[in-house]
Design a protein around this motif. Structure first.
Motif, PDB file in Angstrom:
ATOM      1  N   ILE A  35       1.009  -1.094  -0.039  1.00 35.72           N
ATOM      2  CA  ILE A  35      -0.138  -0.117  -0.080  1.00 35.72           C
ATOM      3  C   ILE A  35       1.027   1.300   0.005  1.00 35.72           C
ATOM      4  CG2 ILE A  35      -1.706   1.518   1.341  1.00 35.72           C
ATOM      5  CD1 ILE A  35      -2.608  -1.384   2.554  1.00 35.72           C
ATOM      6  N   SER A  36       0.765   2.059  -0.903  1.00 38.73           N
ATOM      7  CA  SER A  36       1.546   3.195  -0.976  1.00 38.73           C
ATOM      8  C   SER A  36       1.004   4.419  -0.402  1.00 38.73           C
ATOM      9  CB  SER A  36       1.761   3.587  -2.606  1.00 38.73           C
ATOM     10  OG  SER A  36       0.728   3.775  -3.291  1.00 38.73           O
ATOM     11  N   SER A  37      -0.213   4.392  -0.587  1.00 35.05           N
ATOM     12  CA  SER A  37      -0.849   5.881   0.049  1.00 35.05           C
ATOM     13  C   SER A  37      -2.388   5.612   0.560  1.00 35.05           C
ATOM     14  CB  SER A  37      -0.742   6.769  -0.985  1.00 35.05           C
ATOM     15  OG  SER A  37      -1.753   6.825  -1.933  1.00 35.05           O
ATOM     16  N   LEU A  53     -15.953   6.729  -0.242  1.00 35.16           N
ATOM     17  CA  LEU A  53     -15.427   7.777   0.782  1.00 35.16           C
ATOM     18  C   LEU A  53     -13.830   8.072   0.775  1.00 35.16           C
ATOM     19  CD1 LEU A  53     -14.269   6.673   3.602  1.00 35.16           C
ATOM     20  CD2 LEU A  53     -16.508   5.922   3.821  1.00 35.16           C
ATOM     21  N   GLY A  54     -13.379   7.063   0.065  1.00 35.37           N
ATOM     22  CA  GLY A  54     -11.710   6.985   0.097  1.00 35.37           C
ATOM     23  C   GLY A  54     -11.066   6.196  -0.738  1.00 35.37           C
ATOM     24  N   THR A  55      -9.731   6.188  -0.740  1.00 35.89           N
ATOM     25  CA  THR A  55      -8.981   5.304  -1.748  1.00 35.89           C
ATOM     26  C   THR A  55      -7.706   4.913  -1.039  1.00 35.89           C
ATOM     27  OG1 THR A  55     -10.101   6.510  -3.670  1.00 35.89           O
ATOM     28  CG2 THR A  55      -8.089   5.227  -4.205  1.00 35.89           C
ATOM     29  N   ILE A  56      -7.586   3.711  -1.467  1.00 33.49           N
ATOM     30  CA  ILE A  56      -6.176   3.262  -0.938  1.00 33.49           C
ATOM     31  C   ILE A  56      -5.147   2.938  -2.257  1.00 33.49           C
ATOM     32  CG2 ILE A  56      -4.892   1.182   0.100  1.00 33.49           C
ATOM     33  CD1 ILE A  56      -7.024   1.201   2.063  1.00 33.49           C
ATOM     34  N   GLU A  57      -4.151   3.357  -2.544  1.00 30.54           N
ATOM     35  CA  GLU A  57      -3.288   3.115  -3.381  1.00 30.54           C
ATOM     36  C   GLU A  57      -2.479   1.862  -3.110  1.00 30.54           C
ATOM     37  OE1 GLU A  57      -3.408   4.493  -6.455  1.00 30.54           O
ATOM     38  OE2 GLU A  57      -4.911   5.926  -5.955  1.00 30.54           O
ATOM     39  N   THR A  58      -2.529   0.829  -4.054  1.00 30.73           N
ATOM     40  CA  THR A  58      -1.989  -0.253  -4.034  1.00 30.73           C
ATOM     41  C   THR A  58      -1.024  -0.478  -5.277  1.00 30.73           C
ATOM     42  OG1 THR A  58      -3.340  -1.967  -5.054  1.00 30.73           O
ATOM     43  CG2 THR A  58      -3.653  -1.257  -2.637  1.00 30.73           C
ATOM     44  N   ASP A  59      -0.091  -1.646  -5.328  1.00 36.16           N
ATOM     45  CA  ASP A  59       0.700  -1.962  -6.224  1.00 36.16           C
ATOM     46  C   ASP A  59       0.018  -2.671  -7.410  1.00 36.16           C
ATOM     47  OD1 ASP A  59       0.209  -4.192  -4.591  1.00 36.16           O
ATOM     48  OD2 ASP A  59       2.194  -5.215  -5.127  1.00 36.16           O
ATOM     49  N   ASP A  60      -1.309  -3.113  -7.072  1.00 34.69           N
ATOM     50  CA  ASP A  60      -2.408  -3.698  -7.811  1.00 34.69           C
ATOM     51  C   ASP A  60      -3.463  -2.624  -8.394  1.00 34.69           C
ATOM     52  OD1 ASP A  60      -2.916  -5.977  -9.446  1.00 34.69           O
ATOM     53  OD2 ASP A  60      -4.696  -6.021  -8.104  1.00 34.69           O
ATOM     54  N   GLN A  79      -2.573   7.422  11.563  1.00 31.99           N
ATOM     55  CA  GLN A  79      -1.250   6.503  11.702  1.00 31.99           C
ATOM     56  C   GLN A  79      -1.306   5.678  10.282  1.00 31.99           C
ATOM     57  OE1 GLN A  79      -2.074   4.242  15.498  1.00 31.99           O
ATOM     58  NE2 GLN A  79       0.146   4.374  15.502  1.00 31.99           N
ATOM     59  N   VAL A  80      -2.347   5.303   9.886  1.00 30.59           N
ATOM     60  CA  VAL A  80      -2.399   4.728   8.620  1.00 30.59           C
ATOM     61  C   VAL A  80      -2.285   5.519   7.379  1.00 30.59           C
ATOM     62  CG1 VAL A  80      -3.744   2.601   9.344  1.00 30.59           C
ATOM     63  CG2 VAL A  80      -4.820   4.374   8.057  1.00 30.59           C
ATOM     64  N   VAL A  81      -2.385   7.000   7.544  1.00 33.90           N
ATOM     65  CA  VAL A  81      -2.171   7.640   6.284  1.00 33.90           C
ATOM     66  C   VAL A  81      -0.800   7.906   6.339  1.00 33.90           C
ATOM     67  CG1 VAL A  81      -2.515  10.200   5.587  1.00 33.90           C
ATOM     68  CG2 VAL A  81      -4.430   9.080   6.726  1.00 33.90           C
ATOM     69  N   ASP A  82       0.130   7.991   7.525  1.00 34.67           N
ATOM     70  CA  ASP A  82       1.399   8.222   7.626  1.00 34.67           C
ATOM     71  C   ASP A  82       2.349   7.301   7.481  1.00 34.67           C
ATOM     72  OD1 ASP A  82       0.771  10.974   8.510  1.00 34.67           O
ATOM     73  OD2 ASP A  82       1.147  10.562  10.550  1.00 34.67           O
ATOM     74  N   GLU A  83       1.695   5.898   7.748  1.00 31.28           N
ATOM     75  CA  GLU A  83       2.184   4.664   7.564  1.00 31.28           C
ATOM     76  C   GLU A  83       1.535   3.494   6.998  1.00 31.28           C
ATOM     77  OE1 GLU A  83       4.776   1.554  10.408  1.00 31.28           O
ATOM     78  OE2 GLU A  83       4.497   3.810  11.195  1.00 31.28           O
ATOM     79  N   PRO A  84       0.946   3.803   5.598  1.00 27.33           N
ATOM     80  CA  PRO A  84       0.141   2.789   5.243  1.00 27.33           C
ATOM     81  C   PRO A  84       0.059   1.164   5.466  1.00 27.33           C
ATOM     82  CG  PRO A  84       0.698   4.526   3.592  1.00 27.33           C
ATOM     83  CD  PRO A  84       1.560   4.627   4.795  1.00 27.33           C
ATOM     84  N   SER A  85       1.605   0.654   5.830  1.00 27.36           N
ATOM     85  CA  SER A  85       1.835  -0.669   5.809  1.00 27.36           C
ATOM     86  C   SER A  85       0.969  -1.057   7.365  1.00 27.36           C
ATOM     87  CB  SER A  85       3.474  -0.937   5.967  1.00 27.36           C
ATOM     88  OG  SER A  85       3.884  -0.215   7.168  1.00 27.36           O
ATOM     89  N   LEU A  86       0.861  -0.208   8.062  1.00 34.10           N
ATOM     90  CA  LEU A  86       0.026  -0.633   9.172  1.00 34.10           C
ATOM     91  C   LEU A  86      -1.211  -1.587   9.121  1.00 34.10           C
ATOM     92  CD1 LEU A  86       0.114   2.067  11.836  1.00 34.10           C
ATOM     93  CD2 LEU A  86       0.926  -0.037  12.240  1.00 34.10           C
ATOM     94  N   ILE A  87      -1.876  -1.028   7.861  1.00 36.93           N
ATOM     95  CA  ILE A  87      -3.126  -1.710   7.232  1.00 36.93           C
ATOM     96  C   ILE A  87      -2.808  -3.247   7.090  1.00 36.93           C
ATOM     97  CG2 ILE A  87      -4.762  -2.019   5.671  1.00 36.93           C
ATOM     98  CD1 ILE A  87      -4.217   1.100   5.056  1.00 36.93           C
TER      99      ILE A  87
END
Length: 128
Positions: A35-37, A53-60, A79-87
């Protein structure tokens, strides 16, 4: 985690005292490696059920985030906005995405029976 329910196939939510917490479930996380952002609405914004309501940018590619209920954004997990890998590391704990304040009860097949019971109780109240 019996209080967690899945919706849209790749999202989970937990409802407690009129607050719905939303995140990505393990099945959803299997579709990508990174997850990049994370883009989420600001706190205080009104949102509608089943609307992006929102979007998660992934390598896919992008993954849209939906809400199971109408409501107001109560809290965004910064926290997940700053560090998406937490998801990916803790999807049901630290990796939640957003909390929504709602008066709605999220739809679920199991609740249809409960609704019937409530109607019967309401009818009894009317008799008094």
């Amino acid at each position: 985690m019996s209080d967690v329910r899945n919706f849209m196939g790749y999202l989970w939510f937990r409802q407690e005292d009129g607050v719905v917490t939303i995140g990505i479930n393990e099945e959803g996380l299997e579709d990508f490696e990174e997850i990049s952002s994370v883009e989420l609405p600001p706190e205080g914004e009104k949102i509608e059920a089943d609307v992006v309501l929102g979007t998660i940018e992934t390598d896919d590619g992008p993954l849209d985030i939906y809400s199971p209920v109408d409501g107001t954004v109560l809290e965004v997990n910064s926290q997940v906005v700053d560090e998406p890998s937490l998801i990916q590391e803790e999807p049901y704990e630290e990796g939640w995405l957003i909390r929504i304040e709602t008066d709605d009860v999220a739809d679920d097949e199991d609740e249809e029976e409960d609704d019937d019971d409530e109607d019967e109780e309401d009818d009894e109240d009317d008799d008094e």
